[in-house]
Scaffold this motif. Structure first.
Motif, PDB file in Angstrom:
ATOM      1  N   ASN A 195       9.479 -32.011  44.573  1.00  0.00           N
ATOM      2  CA  ASN A 195       9.342 -32.498  45.945  1.00  0.00           C
ATOM      3  C   ASN A 195      10.209 -33.742  46.082  1.00  0.00           C
ATOM      4  OD1 ASN A 195       8.379 -32.918  48.590  1.00  0.00           O
ATOM      5  ND2 ASN A 195       6.721 -34.233  47.843  1.00  0.00           N
ATOM      6  N   GLY A 196      11.368 -33.587  46.723  1.00  0.00           N
ATOM      7  CA  GLY A 196      12.321 -34.697  46.770  1.00  0.00           C
ATOM      8  C   GLY A 196      12.855 -34.965  45.380  1.00  0.00           C
ATOM      9  N   ILE A 197      12.463 -36.111  44.810  1.00  0.00           N
ATOM     10  CA  ILE A 197      12.848 -36.429  43.431  1.00  0.00           C
ATOM     11  C   ILE A 197      11.649 -36.367  42.490  1.00  0.00           C
ATOM     12  CG2 ILE A 197      14.790 -37.870  44.148  1.00  0.00           C
ATOM     13  CD1 ILE A 197      13.042 -40.327  43.580  1.00  0.00           C
ATOM     14  N   ASP A 198      10.492 -35.981  43.017  1.00  0.00           N
ATOM     15  CA  ASP A 198       9.267 -35.973  42.218  1.00  0.00           C
ATOM     16  C   ASP A 198       9.013 -34.589  41.630  1.00  0.00           C
ATOM     17  OD1 ASP A 198       8.733 -38.653  42.820  1.00  0.00           O
ATOM     18  OD2 ASP A 198       7.739 -38.106  44.693  1.00  0.00           O
ATOM     19  N   TRP A 199       9.134 -34.504  40.312  1.00  0.00           N
ATOM     20  CA  TRP A 199       8.861 -33.254  39.614  1.00  0.00           C
ATOM     21  C   TRP A 199       7.354 -33.069  39.467  1.00  0.00           C
ATOM     22  CZ3 TRP A 199      12.695 -30.210  36.801  1.00  0.00           C
ATOM     23  CH2 TRP A 199      14.004 -30.661  36.979  1.00  0.00           C
ATOM     24  N   GLU A 200       6.909 -31.821  39.370  1.00  0.00           N
ATOM     25  CA  GLU A 200       5.514 -31.573  39.023  1.00  0.00           C
ATOM     26  C   GLU A 200       5.210 -32.239  37.687  1.00  0.00           C
ATOM     27  OE1 GLU A 200       3.865 -27.466  40.551  1.00  0.00           O
ATOM     28  OE2 GLU A 200       5.714 -27.135  39.415  1.00  0.00           O
ATOM     29  N   TYR A 201       4.022 -32.846  37.582  1.00  0.00           N
ATOM     30  CA  TYR A 201       3.667 -33.537  36.342  1.00  0.00           C
ATOM     31  C   TYR A 201       2.897 -32.647  35.372  1.00  0.00           C
ATOM     32  CZ  TYR A 201      -0.606 -34.292  39.116  1.00  0.00           C
ATOM     33  OH  TYR A 201      -1.709 -34.123  39.912  1.00  0.00           O
ATOM     34  N   ILE A 202       2.658 -31.403  35.723  1.00  0.00           N
ATOM     35  CA  ILE A 202       1.960 -30.466  34.846  1.00  0.00           C
ATOM     36  C   ILE A 202       2.919 -29.935  33.780  1.00  0.00           C
ATOM     37  CG2 ILE A 202       0.330 -29.782  36.633  1.00  0.00           C
ATOM     38  CD1 ILE A 202       2.041 -27.293  37.106  1.00  0.00           C
ATOM     39  N   ASP A 203       2.378 -29.210  32.793  1.00  0.00           N
ATOM     40  CA  ASP A 203       3.231 -28.546  31.812  1.00  0.00           C
ATOM     41  C   ASP A 203       4.156 -27.561  32.519  1.00  0.00           C
ATOM     42  OD1 ASP A 203       2.011 -29.906  29.769  1.00  0.00           O
ATOM     43  OD2 ASP A 203       0.685 -28.255  29.192  1.00  0.00           O
ATOM     44  N   ASN A 204       5.270 -27.246  31.871  1.00  0.00           N
ATOM     45  CA  ASN A 204       6.213 -26.302  32.465  1.00  0.00           C
ATOM     46  C   ASN A 204       5.528 -24.981  32.813  1.00  0.00           C
ATOM     47  OD1 ASN A 204       8.218 -28.180  32.042  1.00  0.00           O
ATOM     48  ND2 ASN A 204       9.014 -27.196  30.196  1.00  0.00           N
ATOM     49  N   ARG A 205       5.866 -24.459  33.966  1.00  0.00           N
ATOM     50  CA  ARG A 205       5.444 -23.104  34.317  1.00  0.00           C
ATOM     51  C   ARG A 205       6.332 -22.111  33.570  1.00  0.00           C
ATOM     52  NH1 ARG A 205       2.292 -23.370  38.938  1.00  0.00           N
ATOM     53  NH2 ARG A 205       2.437 -25.322  40.124  1.00  0.00           N
ATOM     54  N   SER A 206       5.888 -20.878  33.439  1.00  0.00           N
ATOM     55  CA  SER A 206       6.705 -19.886  32.748  1.00  0.00           C
ATOM     56  C   SER A 206       6.469 -18.502  33.342  1.00  0.00           C
ATOM     57  CB  SER A 206       6.391 -19.871  31.250  1.00  0.00           C
ATOM     58  OG  SER A 206       5.051 -19.475  31.018  1.00  0.00           O
ATOM     59  N   PHE A 207       7.437 -17.629  33.150  1.00  0.00           N
ATOM     60  CA  PHE A 207       7.289 -16.233  33.539  1.00  0.00           C
ATOM     61  C   PHE A 207       8.241 -15.391  32.698  1.00  0.00           C
ATOM     62  CE2 PHE A 207      10.828 -17.680  36.056  1.00  0.00           C
ATOM     63  CZ  PHE A 207      11.669 -16.582  36.211  1.00  0.00           C
ATOM     64  N   ILE A 208       7.972 -14.102  32.652  1.00  0.00           N
ATOM     65  CA  ILE A 208       8.824 -13.148  31.948  1.00  0.00           C
ATOM     66  C   ILE A 208       9.625 -12.376  32.993  1.00  0.00           C
ATOM     67  CG2 ILE A 208       8.896 -11.164  30.397  1.00  0.00           C
ATOM     68  CD1 ILE A 208       7.922 -13.718  29.074  1.00  0.00           C
ATOM     69  N   VAL A 209      10.936 -12.401  32.860  1.00  0.00           N
ATOM     70  CA  VAL A 209      11.788 -11.677  33.800  1.00  0.00           C
ATOM     71  C   VAL A 209      11.543 -10.176  33.633  1.00  0.00           C
ATOM     72  CG1 VAL A 209      14.147 -11.209  34.539  1.00  0.00           C
ATOM     73  CG2 VAL A 209      13.527 -13.496  33.705  1.00  0.00           C
ATOM     74  N   ASP A 210      11.194  -9.534  34.740  1.00  0.00           N
ATOM     75  CA  ASP A 210      10.956  -8.088  34.740  1.00  0.00           C
ATOM     76  C   ASP A 210      12.251  -7.388  35.147  1.00  0.00           C
ATOM     77  OD1 ASP A 210      10.125  -5.503  34.980  1.00  0.00           O
ATOM     78  OD2 ASP A 210       8.712  -5.863  36.630  1.00  0.00           O
ATOM     79  N   ASP A 211      12.999  -6.906  34.148  1.00  0.00           N
ATOM     80  CA  ASP A 211      14.288  -6.277  34.454  1.00  0.00           C
ATOM     81  C   ASP A 211      14.168  -4.767  34.637  1.00  0.00           C
ATOM     82  OD1 ASP A 211      13.751  -5.770  31.822  1.00  0.00           O
ATOM     83  OD2 ASP A 211      15.719  -6.380  31.055  1.00  0.00           O
ATOM     84  N   SER A 212      12.936  -4.308  34.933  1.00  0.00           N
ATOM     85  CA  SER A 212      12.789  -2.903  35.322  1.00  0.00           C
ATOM     86  C   SER A 212      13.142  -2.714  36.792  1.00  0.00           C
ATOM     87  CB  SER A 212      11.356  -2.427  35.078  1.00  0.00           C
ATOM     88  OG  SER A 212      10.436  -3.125  35.907  1.00  0.00           O
ATOM     89  N   SER A 213      13.355  -3.831  37.510  1.00  0.00           N
ATOM     90  CA  SER A 213      13.698  -3.797  38.928  1.00  0.00           C
ATOM     91  C   SER A 213      14.662  -4.944  39.214  1.00  0.00           C
ATOM     92  CB  SER A 213      12.431  -3.944  39.781  1.00  0.00           C
ATOM     93  OG  SER A 213      12.752  -4.175  41.138  1.00  0.00           O
ATOM     94  N   PRO A 214      15.525  -4.809  40.212  1.00  0.00           N
ATOM     95  CA  PRO A 214      16.462  -5.899  40.527  1.00  0.00           C
ATOM     96  C   PRO A 214      15.823  -7.046  41.303  1.00  0.00           C
ATOM     97  CG  PRO A 214      16.833  -4.051  41.994  1.00  0.00           C
ATOM     98  CD  PRO A 214      15.830  -3.587  40.985  1.00  0.00           C
TER      99      PRO A 214
END
Length: 444
Positions: A195-214
């Motif tokens: 938000n502007g210059i303020d990063w979320e202070y929580i641990d990094n979010r993560s996800f797995i790229v699903d390359d079964s679809s574009p």
């Protein structure tokens, strides 16, 4: 001696791509050494790694990479020809201080670790993505104020902020934006919203790229994972009653008493007397009201300022309570100098215009008469008496007052006939669905 080491990147328990080097970063801090430009004297770092089925670690010196705040950062690679798809790589980073021959072992950016030869971090080796995948990011900003330019950054764009801008086309406080992760990328990605210059202070979010679809749409999340249930749904006026009798008896002078705290309108500005309370009974009871507006954080830490000064307890020692927004009013009670959670006398108290209740004398020494009148008939009701901690100490039965006027006496004793100590007590009358609470002072 090294004071701290950590911020290992990439984090442990992450997926890395077969055919790509793993560049590992590691930071070290030593007071008076690493907070100057250049590599700190006497400080060095080592990266140790092996495959899970191997017994011996490969040990390589990590070259100095640069400054990160007051930390020295080191970096080295685990080469891509060391591992293959489906391998598991064990690793740890070791800091060394030659002035005293001591070692330090680092944690990762999520705080996992410290990692050692016996307790290593882990990288899982997988295949790269097979196609380009356009990922839609979504974040709910309704609990953030003010909202500036909203963006997202992560491993997929080298954590460059302000590049992937999110917008709110539907004006529903949900900001969305797309980014295409190219073929050949790591399936495992980490990211944060900004938000502007303020990063979320929580641990990094993560996800797995699903390359079964574009195309891949990530679920809507709240900025910083805030929970709307943690904020008040309506204005709540909190009455705070403070028993100062013990401190006054010990010689404390109460010329004024104010409330300072963590949630607006409270603050920690000790330069002025904020949110002053009124002295109800000299050297016994102070009381006042605080209006917490809709959208206030429910979890309040506060302290009582005597004569405008922070004299109640040591630094970090506070009272605390949770705002109950099931009702527009709430009563809390505490003892000056007794820190920790405070008690609400009753949850969801209803003050009825149809009932009047009072006691006389107040303060009292031996007994007091609690009287009431109302526009309804009262049958077989009772009056509960609570101490300042919200504990029930006495139940007074009230029966068959058809004339809608009644009274009962209390002698200042509990259910076991034991005389109670001086202080503030609350009495609650319930007539049908109506509840009324008032306070009295026992002063022998």
């Amino acid at each position: 001696m090294i004071g701290w080491s950590g911020n290992i990147w990439p984090n442990s328990e992450t997926f890395q791509v077969d055919g790509q080097d793993i560049t590992v970063y590691y930071q070290i801090w030593k007071d008076g050494v690493t907070n100057f430009p250049g590599q700190g004297d006497s400080i060095s770092a080592k990266l140790c790694y092996k495959l899970s089925q191997q017994s011996e670690y490969v040990e390589v010196e990590m070259p100095y990479f640069g400054e990160v705040g007051n930390n020295d950062e080191y970096s080295e690679v685990i080469p891509d020809d060391f591992f293959a798809e489906n391998d598991i790589v064990h690793f740890y980073c070791e800091g060394y201080d030659s002035t005293d021959g001591t070692y330090s072992y680092g944690t990762d950016q999520n705080g996992a670790g410290p990692f050692t030869a016996e307790n290593p971090g882990v990288y899982y080796i997988g295949s790269p993505t097979s196609i380009d995948v356009t990922v839609t990011f979504q974040v709910n900003m309704s609990l953030v104020s003010p909202v500036y330019d909203v963006s997202v950054a992560g491993t997929f764009n080298d954590w460059a902020s302000g590049i992937i801008i999110l917008t709110d086309p539907d004006l529903d406080d949900i900001y969305t934006g797309d980014y295409t992760i190219p073929e050949g990328s790591n399936h495992y990605q980490e990211y944060k919203f900004i938000n502007g210059i303020d990063w979320e202070y929580i641990d990094n979010r993560s996800f797995i790229v699903d390359d079964s679809s574009p195309a891949q749409i990530l679920p809507v999340v709240y900025f910083n994972n805030e929970n709307p249930d943690d904020y008040t749904s309506q204005d709540v006026t909190v009455t705070c009653n403070v028993d100062v009798s013990d401190s006054a008896s010990a010689g404390c002078i109460f010329d004024s008493l104010g409330i300072y705290g963590s949630v607006a309108p409270l603050d920690w500005d000790w330069g002025v007397i904020n949110n002053p309370l009124a002295e109800v009974t000299p050297d016994i009871l102070w009381s006042g009201e605080i209006l917490f507006p809709t959208g206030s954080w429910k979890y309040v830490d506060f302290k009582l300022g005597r004569n405008g000064m922070d004299l109640e307890a040591g630094f970090g020692e506070n009272h605390s309570f949770t705002i109950d927004d099931s009702s527009p009013t709430q009563i809390i009670s505490c003892v000056y100098g007794t820190m920790g959670p405070v008690s609400a006398v009753d949850d969801g108290v209803i003050c009825s215009n149809e009932i009047v209740i009072n006691n006389y004398p107040n303060p009292f020494s031996s007994s007091t008469t609690i009287s009431f009148s109302n526009t309804k008939s009262i049958k077989d009701t009772k009056i509960n008496i609570y101490n300042v901690k919200g504990q029930l100490v006495k139940v007074l039965e009230v029966t068959s007052y058809e004339l809608r006027v009644g009274e009962t006496k209390w002698d200042g004793k509990d259910e076991n006939g034991k005389s109670l100590s001086n202080g503030i007590y609350f009495y609650k009358l319930q007539a049908g669905s109506d509840i009324l609470i008032n306070k009295m002072i026992l002063l022998r």
